[in-house]
Write a protein that holds these residues in place. Structure first.
Motif, PDB file in Angstrom:
ATOM      1  N   ARG A 283       0.988  -1.337  -0.132  1.00 46.20           N
ATOM      2  CA  ARG A 283       0.088  -0.245  -0.412  1.00 46.20           C
ATOM      3  C   ARG A 283       0.913   1.476   0.176  1.00 46.20           C
ATOM      4  NH1 ARG A 283      -5.610  -1.409   0.148  1.00 46.20           N
ATOM      5  NH2 ARG A 283      -5.388  -3.115   0.150  1.00 46.20           N
TER       6      ARG A 283
ATOM      7  N   ASP B 145      -1.922   6.419   1.609  1.00 47.54           N
ATOM      8  CA  ASP B 145      -3.721   5.944   1.556  1.00 47.54           C
ATOM      9  C   ASP B 145      -3.180   4.667   0.894  1.00 47.54           C
ATOM     10  OD1 ASP B 145      -5.973   6.041   0.247  1.00 47.54           O
ATOM     11  OD2 ASP B 145      -5.168   7.731  -1.608  1.00 47.54           O
TER      12      ASP B 145
ATOM     13  N   GLY C 242      -5.647   2.887  -0.314  1.00 47.21           N
ATOM     14  CA  GLY C 242      -6.491   2.933  -1.216  1.00 47.21           C
ATOM     15  C   GLY C 242      -5.940   2.538  -2.048  1.00 47.21           C
ATOM     16  N   LEU C 243      -4.471   3.303  -1.770  1.00 49.98           N
ATOM     17  CA  LEU C 243      -3.201   3.043  -3.282  1.00 49.98           C
ATOM     18  C   LEU C 243      -2.479   1.294  -2.728  1.00 49.98           C
ATOM     19  CD1 LEU C 243      -2.795   6.450  -3.881  1.00 49.98           C
ATOM     20  CD2 LEU C 243      -4.675   5.713  -5.200  1.00 49.98           C
TER      21      LEU C 243
ATOM     22  N   TRP D 150       0.767   4.151  -8.686  1.00 42.13           N
ATOM     23  CA  TRP D 150       0.069   3.409  -7.427  1.00 42.13           C
ATOM     24  C   TRP D 150      -0.790   3.226  -8.330  1.00 42.13           C
ATOM     25  CZ3 TRP D 150       2.467   1.308  -3.013  1.00 42.13           C
ATOM     26  CH2 TRP D 150       3.263   2.560  -2.859  1.00 42.13           C
ATOM     27  N   THR D 151      -1.720   2.215  -7.984  1.00 38.74           N
ATOM     28  CA  THR D 151      -3.468   1.454  -8.698  1.00 38.74           C
ATOM     29  C   THR D 151      -4.337   2.104  -7.039  1.00 38.74           C
ATOM     30  OG1 THR D 151      -2.912   0.119 -10.470  1.00 38.74           O
ATOM     31  CG2 THR D 151      -4.154  -0.106  -9.452  1.00 38.74           C
ATOM     32  N   ASN D 152      -5.270   2.448  -7.634  1.00 34.83           N
ATOM     33  CA  ASN D 152      -6.682   2.618  -7.077  1.00 34.83           C
ATOM     34  C   ASN D 152      -7.025   1.203  -6.558  1.00 34.83           C
ATOM     35  OD1 ASN D 152      -7.503   5.238  -7.120  1.00 34.83           O
ATOM     36  ND2 ASN D 152      -8.792   4.143  -8.821  1.00 34.83           N
TER      37      ASN D 152
ATOM     38  N   ILE E  87     -11.671  -1.231  -8.137  1.00 36.44           N
ATOM     39  CA  ILE E  87     -12.127  -1.175  -9.691  1.00 36.44           C
ATOM     40  C   ILE E  87     -13.398  -0.826  -9.868  1.00 36.44           C
ATOM     41  CG2 ILE E  87     -11.954  -1.058 -11.753  1.00 36.44           C
ATOM     42  CD1 ILE E  87      -8.568  -1.681 -11.579  1.00 36.44           C
TER      43      ILE E  87
ATOM     44  N   ARG F 114     -19.927   6.060  -0.783  1.00 31.64           N
ATOM     45  CA  ARG F 114     -18.861   5.047  -1.292  1.00 31.64           C
ATOM     46  C   ARG F 114     -18.966   3.999  -0.807  1.00 31.64           C
ATOM     47  NH1 ARG F 114     -14.809   9.594   1.006  1.00 31.64           N
ATOM     48  NH2 ARG F 114     -16.492   9.236   2.682  1.00 31.64           N
TER      49      ARG F 114
ATOM     50  N   THR G 116     -13.796   4.005  -1.515  1.00 29.89           N
ATOM     51  CA  THR G 116     -14.276   3.992  -3.135  1.00 29.89           C
ATOM     52  C   THR G 116     -15.237   5.138  -3.551  1.00 29.89           C
ATOM     53  OG1 THR G 116     -12.373   2.285  -3.279  1.00 29.89           O
ATOM     54  CG2 THR G 116     -13.434   2.783  -5.322  1.00 29.89           C
TER      55      THR G 116
ATOM     56  N   CYS H   1      -5.923  -5.056  -5.934  1.00 28.50           N
ATOM     57  CA  CYS H   1      -4.150  -5.217  -4.657  1.00 28.50           C
ATOM     58  C   CYS H   1      -3.604  -6.632  -3.897  1.00 28.50           C
ATOM     59  CB  CYS H   1      -4.712  -4.888  -3.881  1.00 28.50           C
ATOM     60  SG  CYS H   1      -4.727  -2.905  -3.757  1.00 28.50           S
TER      61      CYS H   1
END
Length: 623
Positions: free
Chosen positions: A257, A261, A263-264, A275-277, A280, A563, A581, A622
């Motif tokens: 992570r 954050d 969330g990434l 970084w990726t969310n 998705i 969210r 998200t 993730c």
């Protein structure tokens, strides 16, 4: 008077010995002894030799300027050694590297530093008076390996050339992180006889490169994005291709992570350089009107989780089956009772396929829909009365007979109805209901005190309490023990949050915008809740291991913000701050469920949009 006259003669001075002469008379001029001839420094007045002419000084006497000696009365440049006169630069007989150097010494041989005329063997020169290997370049005598001060890649190599500079061997280090190539200093590496410029990639390993500051004659490990050679989703990690990401000039393993954050994360399947969310969201799926809850289970036995929403406004259940391509097949629409508000998936008849139980608020019933088998959907509902307006359902063996039973909260009555399983997915009539608090909104069935009997916990929205009902056996329970939590507890989950082997309780205090955690004392009692601030209003919880670290995490639905949030377990029940998200517009995230929806061994989320009648899938990216 008479003068007598006398006759007399003069006296002579006594004679003396005059001694040795002390002066010279030359050309009518008198000079004291030792006086130098003003016209010849190698002559002087030496009365013992002659008093009428100049005499020669002894052989070898220094005369005139430095580097001259007297020879037979003449001042000559050279050396007088062992009674022999040698002119300047004359070599010592039988000694190749000594010569007459009168400025150094006019009476002895001086060491010679020279190459020319030395008589040394080939490749040797005179150094400090002896024949040694060396060079004489541009008039300068150099010892072997002496480096050219203007070019560190040239040196004296007598075996190659003793009058010119010779190139050092290719690959020799020069000037720190450079090496010699063809006699010049260059940045680069020499590996197996081949020259590579800085950062040039090893032709047989995409994750090694020329890094002169690390090594000059070998490739060095590369960490970063390879030019080629690694498979998709791989980067270089200390010299080898590895799945992961290269972010902020650092290798990140899959699933790591972002430090700023949660969330990434590093998700090589998405990208290897950023970084990726964590989740998705593809396009949402339509549901029936007013969906209130979602059940996640593998309904058709294909190893992928499927989805079923309960739709309050049109009295239906919408089922979607996950497809092998990551999409969904459906919807399959099933009729249930009036105002269905809760749904649970569980195997009710022992066929290893999950069935559905739906709480119908207006009909005061639960609908049981048995799974008809792979690819066949569900049988028509069978309804069972609940003695009140049901709001939530839990499925568990409450009387120890090996059959699943139902525990149903009745919202308006403040009770829990027990429906014992009769086998084959059928249920007996509801027993006399259990009394709990006002507006029971959520229920869990789990062994809370370790006696192998299933207990109940109920969240009472109006009272702000959680009631614990410990089993006394055979579907009977002790009186409810209330634990104060927050305002309007709307969702409840039982999970061993701190890893001590005992189920704890997590409650969503909707109007307080927080979670309450009640850690089990081990005997089914609980200390006061620990509050975890959310800052959002939530009516739903889902428990799952979202980051594959073996610890249960908590997912929440942010109703007002549209969210979904996740709080990662950091160990011993310590939950990190939630990351969110986006699901959709405000009021599009009322309830949620968790499961592996695409078969990648990662837990995804399915979020119900109450106001817009949608089911939004959030794919966990993730690893």
């Amino acid at each position: 008077m008479l003068v007598a006259a006398c006759n007399s003669s003069p006296k002579l001075a006594p004679t003396q010995d005059s001694g040795p002469p002390t002066q010279c008379t030359v050309a009518g001029v008198i000079y004291p002894a030792s006086t130098a001839n003003p016209l010849n420094p190698c002559q002087s007045c030496q009365p013992l030799a002659t008093t009428t002419d100049w005499s020669s000084l002894p052989f070898g006497t220094s005369c005139g300027n430095p580097g001259a000696v007297c020879v037979s009365g003449s001042c000559l440049a050279g050396c007088a050694i062992d009674g022999v006169f040698y002119p300047t630069d004359a070599l010592k007989p039988q000694a190749a590297c000594q010569s007459c150097q009168p400025k150094a010494s006019s009476t002895d041989w001086s060491p010679l530093t020279s190459a020319a005329g030395s008589g040394c063997d080939a490749g040797d020169i005179c150094l400090s008076g002896a024949c040694q290997a060396g060079c004489q370049i541009a008039g300068v005598v150099l010892a072997p390996a002496a480096v050219n001060p203007l070019n560190p890649c040239l040196a004296c190599n007598p075996s190659a050339d003793r009058t010119n500079w010779s190139a050092l061997t290719d690959g020799t280090a020069c000037d720190g992180d450079q090496l010699c190539m063809g006699g010049s200093c260059q940045a680069g590496c020499l590996v197996a006889g081949a020259y590579y410029v800085p950062m040039q990639i090893d032709p047989i390993n995409a994750c090694q490169s020329c890094q002169p500051d690390v090594a000059l004659q070998a490739f060095s490990p590369l960490t970063g994005l390879p030019q080629s050679g690694c498979d998709a989703g791989q980067v270089c990690a200390t010299g080898a291709c590895a799945g992961g990401c290269f972010i902020d000039n650092t290798f990140k393993p899959p699933g790591e992570r972002s430090p700023s954050d949660n969330g990434l994360c590093c998700s090589p399947a998405s990208t290897v350089d950023d970084w990726t969310n964590a989740f998705i969201a593809p396009s949402p799926l339509p549901t029936g009107a007013g969906p209130m809850a979602v059940a996640v289970a593998d309904f058709n036995g294909d190893g992928r989780a499927d989805l079923a929403t309960v739709n309050r406004s049109d009295g239906t259940v919408t089922v979607y089956f996950s497809a092998s391509d990551g999409g969904f097949i459906g919807p399959l629409v099933l009729a249930v009772g009036g105002s269905p508000v809760a749904i649970v998936a569980a195997d009710l008849n022992g066929d290893k396929l999950p069935d559905l139980v739906v709480a119908n608020a207006d009909d005061q019933s639960v609908s049981v829909l048995l799974n008809a088998g792979p690819n066949l959907g569900f049988d028509a509902q069978t309804a069972y009365g609940t003695l009140g307006n049901p709001s939530a359902v839990a499925v568990a063996d409450l009387n120890g007979d090996g059959l699943p039973d139902l525990a149903v909260t009745n919202l308006d009555q403040g009770t829990v109805a027990i429906l014992l399983g009769a086998g084959s997915g059928a249920f007996e009539a509801a027993l006399v209901p259990l009394v709990v608090g006002n507006l029971p909104q959520a229920i869990v069935a789990v062994d809370l005190n370790g006696d192998s009997l299933i207990d109940l916990a109920v969240a009472n929205a109006s009272d702000g309490t959680v009631d614990v009902l410990l089993s006394t056996g055979k579907a009977t329970f002790a009186a409810a023990v209330p634990y104060t939590v927050g305002t309007h507890p709307a969702a409840l989950a039982a999970v061993d949050l701190n890893g001590d082997g005992r189920p704890d309780l997590v409650v969503a205090n909707a109007f307080d915008d927080n979670l309450g955690v009640l850690l089990n004392n081990g005997n089914g009692t609980f200390p006061p809740q620990t509050v975890i601030g959310l800052g959002v209003e939530t009516y739903s919880l889902a428990i799952a291991d979202f980051n594959n670290d073996g610890q249960p995490d908590v997912a929440i639905a942010d109703y007002n913000g549209g969210r979904a949030g996740v709080l990662l377990n950091q160990g011993k029940g310590n939950l990190a701050a939630p990351f969110y998200t986006m699901v959709g517009a405000p009021f599009s995230a009322f309830a949620l469920g968790a499961g592996d929806l695409n078969g990648d061994q990662l837990i995804d989320l399915a979020v119900v949009g109450l106001d817009d009648s949608t089911l939004q899938i959030l794919i966990n990216s993730c690893p």
